[in-house]
Design a protein around this motif. Sequence first.
Motif, PDB file in Angstrom:
ATOM      1  N   THR A  31       0.705  -0.999   0.012  1.00  0.00           N
ATOM      2  CA  THR A  31       0.097   0.007  -0.099  1.00  0.00           C
ATOM      3  C   THR A  31       0.961   1.205  -0.067  1.00  0.00           C
ATOM      4  O   THR A  31       2.022   1.277   0.021  1.00  0.00           O
ATOM      5  N   LYS A  32       0.171   2.340   0.099  1.00  0.00           N
ATOM      6  CA  LYS A  32       1.032   3.732  -0.186  1.00  0.00           C
ATOM      7  C   LYS A  32       1.365   4.114   1.201  1.00  0.00           C
ATOM      8  O   LYS A  32       2.220   5.137   1.181  1.00  0.00           O
ATOM      9  N   TRP A  33       1.146   3.554   2.144  1.00  0.00           N
ATOM     10  CA  TRP A  33       1.224   4.141   3.606  1.00  0.00           C
ATOM     11  C   TRP A  33       2.480   3.422   4.208  1.00  0.00           C
ATOM     12  O   TRP A  33       2.922   2.486   4.093  1.00  0.00           O
ATOM     13  N   THR A  34       3.218   4.436   5.126  1.00  0.00           N
ATOM     14  CA  THR A  34       4.436   4.246   5.761  1.00  0.00           C
ATOM     15  C   THR A  34       4.067   4.103   7.420  1.00  0.00           C
ATOM     16  O   THR A  34       3.364   5.333   7.739  1.00  0.00           O
ATOM     17  N   PHE A  35       4.226   3.259   8.105  1.00  0.00           N
ATOM     18  CA  PHE A  35       4.068   3.116   9.588  1.00  0.00           C
ATOM     19  C   PHE A  35       5.424   3.398  10.439  1.00  0.00           C
ATOM     20  O   PHE A  35       6.342   2.551   9.961  1.00  0.00           O
ATOM     21  N   TYR A  36       5.329   4.048  11.351  1.00  0.00           N
ATOM     22  CA  TYR A  36       6.494   4.155  12.287  1.00  0.00           C
ATOM     23  C   TYR A  36       6.434   3.074  13.507  1.00  0.00           C
ATOM     24  O   TYR A  36       5.560   3.167  14.121  1.00  0.00           O
ATOM     25  N   GLU A  37       7.191   2.329  13.694  1.00  0.00           N
ATOM     26  CA  GLU A  37       7.368   1.333  14.568  1.00  0.00           C
ATOM     27  C   GLU A  37       7.538   2.198  16.150  1.00  0.00           C
ATOM     28  O   GLU A  37       8.246   3.312  16.191  1.00  0.00           O
ATOM     29  N   ALA A  38       6.863   1.773  16.736  1.00  0.00           N
ATOM     30  CA  ALA A  38       6.753   2.309  18.284  1.00  0.00           C
ATOM     31  C   ALA A  38       8.029   2.243  18.904  1.00  0.00           C
ATOM     32  O   ALA A  38       8.685   1.159  18.691  1.00  0.00           O
ATOM     33  N   SER A  39       8.785   3.230  19.513  1.00  0.00           N
ATOM     34  CA  SER A  39       9.850   3.270  19.980  1.00  0.00           C
ATOM     35  C   SER A  39       9.847   3.049  21.310  1.00  0.00           C
ATOM     36  O   SER A  39       8.824   2.948  21.855  1.00  0.00           O
ATOM     37  N   HIS A  40      10.863   2.705  22.398  1.00  0.00           N
ATOM     38  CA  HIS A  40      11.141   2.387  23.605  1.00  0.00           C
ATOM     39  C   HIS A  40      10.008   3.397  24.415  1.00  0.00           C
ATOM     40  O   HIS A  40       9.546   3.263  25.326  1.00  0.00           O
ATOM     41  N   GLU A  41      10.639   4.632  24.105  1.00  0.00           N
ATOM     42  CA  GLU A  41      10.092   5.746  24.468  1.00  0.00           C
ATOM     43  C   GLU A  41       8.599   6.094  24.412  1.00  0.00           C
ATOM     44  O   GLU A  41       7.892   6.350  25.481  1.00  0.00           O
ATOM     45  N   GLU A  42       8.118   5.522  23.303  1.00  0.00           N
ATOM     46  CA  GLU A  42       6.649   5.574  22.998  1.00  0.00           C
ATOM     47  C   GLU A  42       5.959   4.723  23.700  1.00  0.00           C
ATOM     48  O   GLU A  42       4.818   4.719  24.433  1.00  0.00           O
ATOM     49  N   ILE A  43       6.669   3.476  23.940  1.00  0.00           N
ATOM     50  CA  ILE A  43       6.003   2.393  24.744  1.00  0.00           C
ATOM     51  C   ILE A  43       5.913   2.747  26.008  1.00  0.00           C
ATOM     52  O   ILE A  43       4.826   2.644  26.619  1.00  0.00           O
ATOM     53  N   GLU A  44       6.727   3.125  26.570  1.00  0.00           N
ATOM     54  CA  GLU A  44       6.903   3.695  28.083  1.00  0.00           C
ATOM     55  C   GLU A  44       6.003   4.834  28.153  1.00  0.00           C
ATOM     56  O   GLU A  44       5.175   4.764  29.314  1.00  0.00           O
ATOM     57  N   ASP A 220       7.342  -6.271  14.337  1.00  0.00           N
ATOM     58  CA  ASP A 220       7.717  -7.525  14.989  1.00  0.00           C
ATOM     59  C   ASP A 220       7.463  -7.610  16.361  1.00  0.00           C
ATOM     60  O   ASP A 220       6.612  -7.255  16.599  1.00  0.00           O
ATOM     61  N   LEU A 221       8.244  -8.582  16.946  1.00  0.00           N
ATOM     62  CA  LEU A 221       7.920  -8.996  18.183  1.00  0.00           C
ATOM     63  C   LEU A 221       8.296  -8.111  19.606  1.00  0.00           C
ATOM     64  O   LEU A 221       7.429  -8.262  20.568  1.00  0.00           O
ATOM     65  N   GLU A 222       9.019  -7.476  19.181  1.00  0.00           N
ATOM     66  CA  GLU A 222       9.737  -6.713  20.609  1.00  0.00           C
ATOM     67  C   GLU A 222       8.685  -5.720  21.247  1.00  0.00           C
ATOM     68  O   GLU A 222       8.614  -5.778  22.348  1.00  0.00           O
ATOM     69  N   VAL A 223       7.849  -5.014  20.469  1.00  0.00           N
ATOM     70  CA  VAL A 223       7.011  -3.905  21.133  1.00  0.00           C
ATOM     71  C   VAL A 223       5.954  -4.779  21.975  1.00  0.00           C
ATOM     72  O   VAL A 223       5.673  -4.365  23.148  1.00  0.00           O
ATOM     73  N   GLY A 224       5.504  -5.893  21.480  1.00  0.00           N
ATOM     74  CA  GLY A 224       4.517  -6.718  22.138  1.00  0.00           C
ATOM     75  C   GLY A 224       5.194  -7.449  23.387  1.00  0.00           C
ATOM     76  O   GLY A 224       4.636  -7.305  24.521  1.00  0.00           O
ATOM     77  N   GLN A 225       6.539  -7.537  23.315  1.00  0.00           N
ATOM     78  CA  GLN A 225       6.982  -8.492  24.367  1.00  0.00           C
ATOM     79  C   GLN A 225       7.387  -7.443  25.413  1.00  0.00           C
ATOM     80  O   GLN A 225       6.913  -7.609  26.593  1.00  0.00           O
ATOM     81  N   LEU A 226       7.740  -6.133  24.968  1.00  0.00           N
ATOM     82  CA  LEU A 226       8.129  -4.951  26.095  1.00  0.00           C
ATOM     83  C   LEU A 226       6.832  -4.624  26.899  1.00  0.00           C
ATOM     84  O   LEU A 226       6.885  -4.391  28.057  1.00  0.00           O
ATOM     85  N   LEU A 227       5.574  -4.547  26.133  1.00  0.00           N
ATOM     86  CA  LEU A 227       4.445  -4.292  26.707  1.00  0.00           C
ATOM     87  C   LEU A 227       3.992  -5.445  27.673  1.00  0.00           C
ATOM     88  O   LEU A 227       3.584  -5.093  28.965  1.00  0.00           O
ATOM     89  N   VAL A 228       4.149  -6.676  27.284  1.00  0.00           N
ATOM     90  CA  VAL A 228       3.663  -7.784  28.310  1.00  0.00           C
ATOM     91  C   VAL A 228       4.568  -7.750  29.518  1.00  0.00           C
ATOM     92  O   VAL A 228       4.025  -8.100  30.653  1.00  0.00           O
ATOM     93  N   MET A 229       5.818  -7.535  29.400  1.00  0.00           N
ATOM     94  CA  MET A 229       6.910  -7.476  30.721  1.00  0.00           C
ATOM     95  C   MET A 229       6.659  -6.354  31.448  1.00  0.00           C
ATOM     96  O   MET A 229       7.217  -6.310  32.439  1.00  0.00           O
ATOM     97  N   HIS A 230       5.953  -5.319  30.916  1.00  0.00           N
ATOM     98  CA  HIS A 230       5.924  -4.032  31.612  1.00  0.00           C
ATOM     99  C   HIS A 230       5.145  -4.154  33.079  1.00  0.00           C
ATOM    100  O   HIS A 230       4.142  -4.529  33.129  1.00  0.00           O
ATOM    101  N   PRO A 231       5.645  -3.737  34.238  1.00  0.00           N
ATOM    102  CA  PRO A 231       5.354  -4.036  35.577  1.00  0.00           C
ATOM    103  C   PRO A 231       3.983  -3.263  35.732  1.00  0.00           C
ATOM    104  O   PRO A 231       3.291  -3.658  36.319  1.00  0.00           O
TER     105      PRO A 231
END
Lengths: 527, 527
Positions: A31-44, A220-231
Amino acid sequence: MITGKNFIGTDMSAKSNKTYTTFNPVLNLQTKWTFYEASHEEIEGAVQKASAAFEVYRNFSGQKKADFLNAIADEIELLGDELVTTYVEESGLPEGRARGERGRTMGQLRAFASLLKEGSWVEATIDTAQPNRQPLPKVDLRKMLMPIGPIVVFGSSNFPLAFSTAGGDTASALAAGCPVIVKSHPMHAGTGELVASAVVKAAKSTGMPDGVFSNLNSSDLEVGQLLVMHPKVKGVGFTGSTTGGMALYRLATQRKEPIPVFAEMGSINPVVLLPSALEEKGADWASQYAGSITLGAGQFCTNPGLILGIKGDALDDFASVLREKIEEIEPSSMLHPNIHENYERGKKELSTQPKTEEIATYTKEVAPNFAQQMVLKVAASDFLDNPILHREVFGPFSVIVECGDKAELITVVQHLEGQLTGTVLGSSSELESYSDVVDALVNRVGRIIFNGVPTGVEVCPSMLHGGPFPATSDSRFTSVGTAAIKRWVRPVSFQNWPETLLPDALKDSNPLGIMRLVNGLNSAQKI
Amino acid sequence: MITGKNFIGTDMSAKSNKTYTTFNPVLNLQTKWTFYEASHEEIEGAVQKASAAFEVYRNFSGQKKADFLNAIADEIELLGDELVTTYVEESGLPEGRARGERGRTMGQLRAFASLLKEGSWVEATIDTAQPNRQPLPKVDLRKMLMPIGPIVVFGSSNFPLAFSTAGGDTASALAAGCPVIVKSHPMHAGTGELVASAVVKAAKSTGMPDGVFSNLNSSDLEVGQLLVMHPKVKGVGFTGSTTGGMALYRLATQRKEPIPVFAEMGSINPVVLLPSALEEKGADWASQYAGSITLGAGQFCTNPGLILGIKGDALDDFASVLREKIEEIEPSSMLHPNIHENYERGKKELSTQPKTEEIATYTKEVAPNFAQQMVLKVAASDFLDNPILHREVFGPFSVIVECGDKAELITVVQHLEGQLTGTVLGSSSELESYSDVVDALVNRVGRIIFNGVPTGVEVCPSMLHGGPFPATSDSRFTSVGTAAIKRWVRPVSFQNWPETLLPDALKDSNPLGIMRLVNGLNSAQKI
């Protein structure tokens, strides 16, 4: 307009250099769209906002949360055709399905709003004091359900609306009083962003705290993993593969503070053909199942992947009508090249197992990403011996298991893993004579169906969309229907608490007029 | 008569060479009994019998299961004084406590029997068909709770009857329709065997399938681990230490098929003293808390181990009355030398932390295994800095935390882990002005108490004995009260199922006369 940014509460943010696009499987083009992966700072940022929002949001009245949910439904409707065309472009699913799923999604939000307005879902239970009881006086105790905290929702691949950004998991968690952080599904990030914008707009217009909802892009997997591990995250909702669901479950249970994960994973949805069904209605059922197996390119959790019957002419006739009907059906596009590739791999793996026979297969050439349906047949003894044949192949695929006799049919059912659904086709009187088969099946499924197809999951209080492991990670809850709210709450007891400071649901005066269990009796009256 | 044997269903068995004895902590002597550790073969036998029994037992009517539970209560009563004297000998607890706990245990069994006879606990939910609905017809769906399978119950050390062999976990699982295998607590194996004999007798007299109940002796970890890892075990109930509970939780969640573990673990049960409580009733509360801290040698999950107040003369006065009252109380025996040793170790560890002050301590010499009570004081900032001071010391021990002001009090509450209970002492108007403290406390506890003591756990529908991690492994359920049955069940939906073959709870005619949710409305009528 799709920007590709994350929603950190009400803020739109794109801090990562990592980007990705979505894919139109019908055109076989990005498609024509570009998506920005969430950064660590954005997750936090999203988690901290959700945690702060929880302190406010959890005390909001049912009416106020209902206004929010209804406003989300209204805002989704106002997205109009842009949502429909984006959905179609990113999923390859037809426009009718997009409109239907949009309606279902709005319907779910409104159903939870109604549940909140009615209010009895909190299971208010009151036992009044007995100061003169012997040998000890009895205290006043009052219990109700309260929300557990910020929830992470993983969007599913196969329901870009109804099991994604503002789907059942999000709607039920918000209804419970829990802020939600969505890990957007990368295959339909644009659809997700549009829906997220509707949620954020609704949150603003109804006075919700910033952070009650965030939407994070992730390929990919990291954003989800960091979210699930967040206290500060207190629960997880997921619909997808067994591998994905179990990875999240393991992560969540290995945290210092384990948290619940509701993962709706795989199911092959066994269908038992009893003799009368084969003899009296075999051709009808074969025709209906040709449709059910191929519906939506077979991309449903409730797709019938296993058909059990007793060997004989009637079963042969069923198989031959199924072949005829299913081979007539024009293939349709799968959701994404990855899903198509997995389908082809699974189909190949199962169909090349020894002693399997191809009953039906669509052999004409198809466009890229289009799924060619297939039905296999195998003898029960070979099925029992080969665990690979028990695997789910996500797509328009099914296996007929030919049992020598009733005893073998029971054995096969007893060896099945947990399933979302089980179906029995036959007559009422046969259900009685096959009661051991039926009983074994009931003990392995979340929903048992008589004379129907498992596809089609009604949204209502009596629905149970769930089932014993490995169909889900927690068979005690449903992900469809209003009972899904029970996943995000825990009971709290108030002992000798002053009447005026009790939550409204527990006050003597019953200002909400809800049904309560008062001293053991159901009552909507004041005390 | 105590034989030291295991109950494998109705069979008494002693196949292991490994034996152990129980201990009389008051006399500081071993008892006269020898117990045979359950062997691998006996463990396997108990699980296989339980699994076979489940196929029958899960379909028994509420009335039939109620007869069984009532018969267990009757048989426990018929054990007469032998049970009481064995309990006293093995626990060091006084006879009055033994008789009281026996009454509570029988009361729990009978409460579950009543729940079964009434029948509405299955949460029957019915949505009838709408064949003419547009755009699609609506199917008939009916949902109810059904049992999950064989359950392993770990007897607790501190409640030899009410949280052990036929205690709340066993009673609730049997009520749900799940066979139970008890891992007997080694400190009171004789008490356990007597109760087990009562259960087995009741099972025989009421026609229960062999294997509906087994009782396995065990003096170390292996028996419990093998039970939790067994593929045919479907759930676990545990009351005990955080270490023990979390070890079982980790085992169970790492199985190929994870199963739920309901572990009720540690709690320090914070008590917040608001200014008016200190100023108007400080001496009264000090006196009541001297009793609550030392009740049963402090061996209660709900023992108040943390007292929070704002620094000042009133808090000093409270501390000095508490000192005076608590030092007057004669120590009593702990349950076992091991428990006494752990108490002494914990007490020493906390009382030697820097910046702690001993407020009260019983210094006179005591008999072996008798617990000398202690109360410490520490400034809030030091408490916040030192996680060791947040630990539970199981016994007659408490820590007063002196907060500089209201803001520091809030901070301390916000830094507490999950707890079984939280208590606020003060006036109603103070609850309002301290609403942020109260709100933070409610969010961290299973039960919140106003102007009382946390010890004393009423058995009733409104009780929540549980709480956020680490108080329990699953805050969504209670281990005390009739709602404990909900731990051992899962919902199952029946779609378009023939009326005559539906479970009674879901039939149109409502033959059980139970309360149901029918098309969204509560009703005990037929449809």
